[in-house]
Scaffold this active site. Sequence first.
Site, PDB file in Angstrom:
ATOM      1  N   GLN B 226       5.120  13.276 -10.980  1.00 28.43           N
ATOM      2  CA  GLN B 226       5.740  12.321  -9.985  1.00 28.43           C
ATOM      3  C   GLN B 226       5.130  11.094 -10.116  1.00 28.43           C
ATOM      4  O   GLN B 226       3.671  10.810 -10.360  1.00 28.43           O
ATOM      5  CB  GLN B 226       5.231  12.564  -8.433  1.00 28.43           C
ATOM      6  CG  GLN B 226       5.807  11.894  -7.417  1.00 28.43           C
ATOM      7  CD  GLN B 226       5.871  12.145  -6.132  1.00 28.43           C
ATOM      8  OE1 GLN B 226       4.601  12.244  -5.401  1.00 28.43           O
ATOM      9  NE2 GLN B 226       6.682  12.773  -5.629  1.00 28.43           N
ATOM     10  N   HIS B 228       4.514   7.413  -8.588  1.00 32.40           N
ATOM     11  CA  HIS B 228       4.502   6.961  -7.307  1.00 32.40           C
ATOM     12  C   HIS B 228       4.996   5.410  -7.588  1.00 32.40           C
ATOM     13  O   HIS B 228       4.706   4.902  -8.407  1.00 32.40           O
ATOM     14  CB  HIS B 228       2.967   6.696  -6.586  1.00 32.40           C
ATOM     15  CG  HIS B 228       2.942   6.447  -5.287  1.00 32.40           C
ATOM     16  ND1 HIS B 228       3.269   5.284  -4.769  1.00 32.40           N
ATOM     17  CD2 HIS B 228       2.919   7.314  -3.997  1.00 32.40           C
ATOM     18  CE1 HIS B 228       3.206   5.234  -3.306  1.00 32.40           C
ATOM     19  NE2 HIS B 228       2.875   6.412  -2.952  1.00 32.40           N
ATOM     20  N   LEU B 238      -3.680   3.402  -5.687  1.00 30.72           N
ATOM     21  CA  LEU B 238      -2.278   3.671  -4.842  1.00 30.72           C
ATOM     22  C   LEU B 238      -2.074   2.479  -3.740  1.00 30.72           C
ATOM     23  O   LEU B 238      -3.280   2.428  -2.976  1.00 30.72           O
ATOM     24  CB  LEU B 238      -2.557   5.104  -4.432  1.00 30.72           C
ATOM     25  CG  LEU B 238      -1.562   5.614  -3.289  1.00 30.72           C
ATOM     26  CD1 LEU B 238      -0.202   5.727  -3.972  1.00 30.72           C
ATOM     27  CD2 LEU B 238      -2.006   6.955  -2.644  1.00 30.72           C
ATOM     28  N   GLU B 241       2.749   5.119   0.599  1.00 31.97           N
ATOM     29  CA  GLU B 241       3.968   5.225   0.945  1.00 31.97           C
ATOM     30  C   GLU B 241       4.182   4.666   2.465  1.00 31.97           C
ATOM     31  O   GLU B 241       5.274   3.948   3.147  1.00 31.97           O
ATOM     32  CB  GLU B 241       4.625   6.514   0.838  1.00 31.97           C
ATOM     33  CG  GLU B 241       6.136   6.741   1.094  1.00 31.97           C
ATOM     34  CD  GLU B 241       6.589   7.965   0.608  1.00 31.97           C
ATOM     35  OE1 GLU B 241       6.531   8.107  -0.527  1.00 31.97           O
ATOM     36  OE2 GLU B 241       7.495   8.668   1.398  1.00 31.97           O
ATOM     37  N   HIS B 337       1.183   9.988 -10.500  1.00 33.80           N
ATOM     38  CA  HIS B 337       0.724  10.060  -8.959  1.00 33.80           C
ATOM     39  C   HIS B 337       0.303  11.378  -8.675  1.00 33.80           C
ATOM     40  O   HIS B 337      -0.671  11.885  -8.124  1.00 33.80           O
ATOM     41  CB  HIS B 337       1.564   9.357  -7.869  1.00 33.80           C
ATOM     42  CG  HIS B 337       0.925   9.562  -6.775  1.00 33.80           C
ATOM     43  ND1 HIS B 337      -0.076   9.077  -6.322  1.00 33.80           N
ATOM     44  CD2 HIS B 337       1.683  10.229  -5.506  1.00 33.80           C
ATOM     45  CE1 HIS B 337      -0.533   9.330  -4.827  1.00 33.80           C
ATOM     46  NE2 HIS B 337       0.551  10.130  -4.656  1.00 33.80           N
ATOM     47  N   ARG B 372       8.120  16.075  -5.088  1.00 31.51           N
ATOM     48  CA  ARG B 372       7.094  16.328  -3.975  1.00 31.51           C
ATOM     49  C   ARG B 372       7.296  15.044  -2.691  1.00 31.51           C
ATOM     50  O   ARG B 372       7.603  13.972  -3.216  1.00 31.51           O
ATOM     51  CB  ARG B 372       5.650  16.466  -4.265  1.00 31.51           C
ATOM     52  CG  ARG B 372       5.033  16.228  -2.922  1.00 31.51           C
ATOM     53  CD  ARG B 372       3.410  16.361  -2.887  1.00 31.51           C
ATOM     54  NE  ARG B 372       2.897  15.279  -3.644  1.00 31.51           N
ATOM     55  CZ  ARG B 372       2.337  14.132  -2.864  1.00 31.51           C
ATOM     56  NH1 ARG B 372       2.616  14.534  -1.524  1.00 31.51           N
ATOM     57  NH2 ARG B 372       1.928  13.135  -3.290  1.00 31.51           N
TER      58      ARG B 372
END
Lengths: 324, 557
Positions: B226, B228, B238, B241, B337, B372
């Site tokens: 994944q 991000h 990060l 979200e 991520h 995910r």
Amino acid sequence: MAEANVAAPFEVFRFDPAHESAPRYQRYHLDLPPHTPLLTALLQIRAEQDPTLTMRYSCRSAICGSCAMVVNSKSRLACQTPIGPELERHGRIVVEPMRNMPVLRDLVVEMTPFWSRYKKVEPHLITDPTQPMPEGRENPMTPAQVERFKETPRCIACAACYSACPAVEADAQFPGPMALAKLYRFVVDPRDTAHQERLLRIQTDGLWLCLRCHLCTEACPKDVEPSLRIRDLKEMAVRAQGATDNGSRHAIAFKDNIRERGILNEMKLVRQTYSPGQLLAQVPQGLKIVRKKPEVLKSPHRIEGHDEVEKLYEILDDATEDPP
Amino acid sequence: MQRHDVLVVGAGLAGQRAALAAVEAGLDVGVVSKLHPLRSHSGAAQGGINAAVGKEDSVDTHIYDTVKGSDYLGDQDAIEFFCREAGPTVVEMEHFGTIFSRAEDGSLARRPFGGQGFPRTIYAADRTGLALLQALYEHLGTAGFTLYEEWDLTSVVVRDGRTQGIVAFDRRHGDFAAIGAKAVVIATGPAGRVYGRTTNAHSCTGDGIAAAYRAGAALKDMEFVQFHPTALLGSSILITEGARGEGGILKNAKGERFMSRYAPHVLDLASRDVVSRAIWTEVKEGRGFPGPYVHLELMHLGRERIESRLQEICDFCRTFAGVDPVTQPIPVMPAQHYMMGGISTTVRGETTVPGLFAAGEAACVSIHGANRLGGNSLLETLVFGKQAGLAAAAYCAKAPEATVGDTELETETERLRAMGERKDGESPETLRTEMQAAMDGLVGIYRDPRELDQALAAVRRLHGRYDRVRVVDQSKVYNINLTDAVETGHMLDLAEVIVAGAIARTESRGAHTRVDFPKRDDMNWMRHTMAHRGPDGPRLSYAPVGYTRWEPKERVY
């Protein structure tokens, strides 16, 4: 985003106690953009110049608490310290291991003392088995109750506060700023049922050994403000239980003492702080003081303008909020 | 020799939850971790943990969203179990002392997250992982177990067809040891550092996944990586979200809210694979800022909301990018991520090797399938950490004593000592950097078969060079040069499995997007990739997807 590189001289503490009799400072030079975090610079030194330089690090985003070290005499996270301002202020970057803990090697310290002092405050939720938690659902907690934790949930246990704290250095009984901020977190938790026992115990377990220098709050990379939470704990402890320790008796006696005459009555302060037994033990020291400075035996006169002092106290009495 | 019933490797949320379950079952438990438990990467999780606890929400919707998010590669039976456990798991963590954010009525606050039909992500500001990690650590601290703090795993020992323990070294003192255990639970997290541009911590090097693979366990779906959508430009730190959950929007260099072209219904809150591809496409078609990057705007949310709900994000942006999200847009780009793949397990954490269990990001049940959903990984660590701990405890009841000993210890010690005795050789740092460059450049969001072939060749060359890896540092104390060498070896194994799986899978599904096979191919590829270690690299086979009641449909957001 492009910035001109700056010349960055580093002086890094190196010490392998197993093989070396004394520490040394090793110089490294890099050319880097000024916003480069110190951790990035140290990793570049490891990759390009010296893979034997050792340290702790992991997340590089100020959330794991691994890379606390002393940078130009201040305890801080390497990942959160851009090199530019350090160079502007000091002309070089001196990197040392955290203080108040033995050096294991280079920038790595043995953190066992930090963790064992932390464990002494019983850092876990204590609940009363006769008051079970709600079956199958969360305990209610209002946003206002969450506010009472202040910034303590942000603590990442990096130990920068512990490294910066003179009381930790002076007294093995002092739990340290982080441990006390953690204790505060449990004392304001509506789910914890041991608030009173916690406060009672900490009064004699080192709460009053804090010197109120606020170096912990200055060092904290997450704005947890340990010294202010220690202040809150003291207020809560005294309000709930009165003064149960020399420290709290001293604080209260000091406040009342000044109010009386506007100037400190030292003999009275000593009598109000210590128990008769403790006073007896202090006699030799007291005699030395009296010989050098006999005027301490005289009680001072009320100062001129004492009514102004009284007014200040009244304002303070009115302004004092309920403790958090 | 040290010996335990259950040995848990890794002390993040999954490892600690497994340890708690095994301790509560009355067993002698050891926990081995290369980091102090509170430094685990679980603590970096920001946005939240999903549980359908609201009156209007339902567990069925959570299941459906997860199945759809997985692009129909998640096992539906496992997902049903997982989503049913969500509510009790979050409540348990609240009872352990987690300080969650709250709604005015005193209940757990919830925020909307990508790819989900309902705001069901329970959070603690933007440091949910830290809040959970603190509470679980504090709770587990009251239980009795042996902690091997700052120990590096070098191998899992399997003999006579079952797990016997591990070999590891004490980083602080340099001693190697074989630690015997009837059951070993791997909970060492991901291998995100296979990539250079990753949100993962430096310590996310997949040690346990590689050790399990070398010990004969199958890895599942490793090609599903994944990316991000919103990592901070440069450092790849990060940006949760939750920033879009709170109302943040993405804009290109022309000031367009470009997500309207890719996900007209849910816009910026589409599934992560969708948003990452969209950003990549914008940049590739010349609508990004030079850098390249796009903007994540929060300014319209107002200072109060930004600073209270996204406090850490504010700090990150101000410290690491010199940008104030209250007044300025945040420069972001996608970065590696999360690994949907991992050690193949059942819902009880059982791997293909008797006595070896796995949980958390190191494992693959699979509930995430090909992609995910945000908020499902914290939940996974706790739900399946507990299951693995329980299953390991049950297994111990009938397993004989472990017999790991001098042979394994000597073999491992010799292998690692040789790295330090070479007079010249390859630096682990160089090998790692070259591997990361190959993975960043050739095994990214869009995958071209020629580039994948180049990546495989590059990783295999690095493997060859790794035989001559050299540890320069000769100290026994905190020799992270040795740690680097061990970790790099682990990651090279896993990089090879990721690339091999990506080459074989000739379709596009979830996070795996092949430029030459742009469509999902359910007829041929609705199945899991299983990788076993063979003499010449991974040997791939395929396993069916668990299916209950959700027909595969085209994913539209």
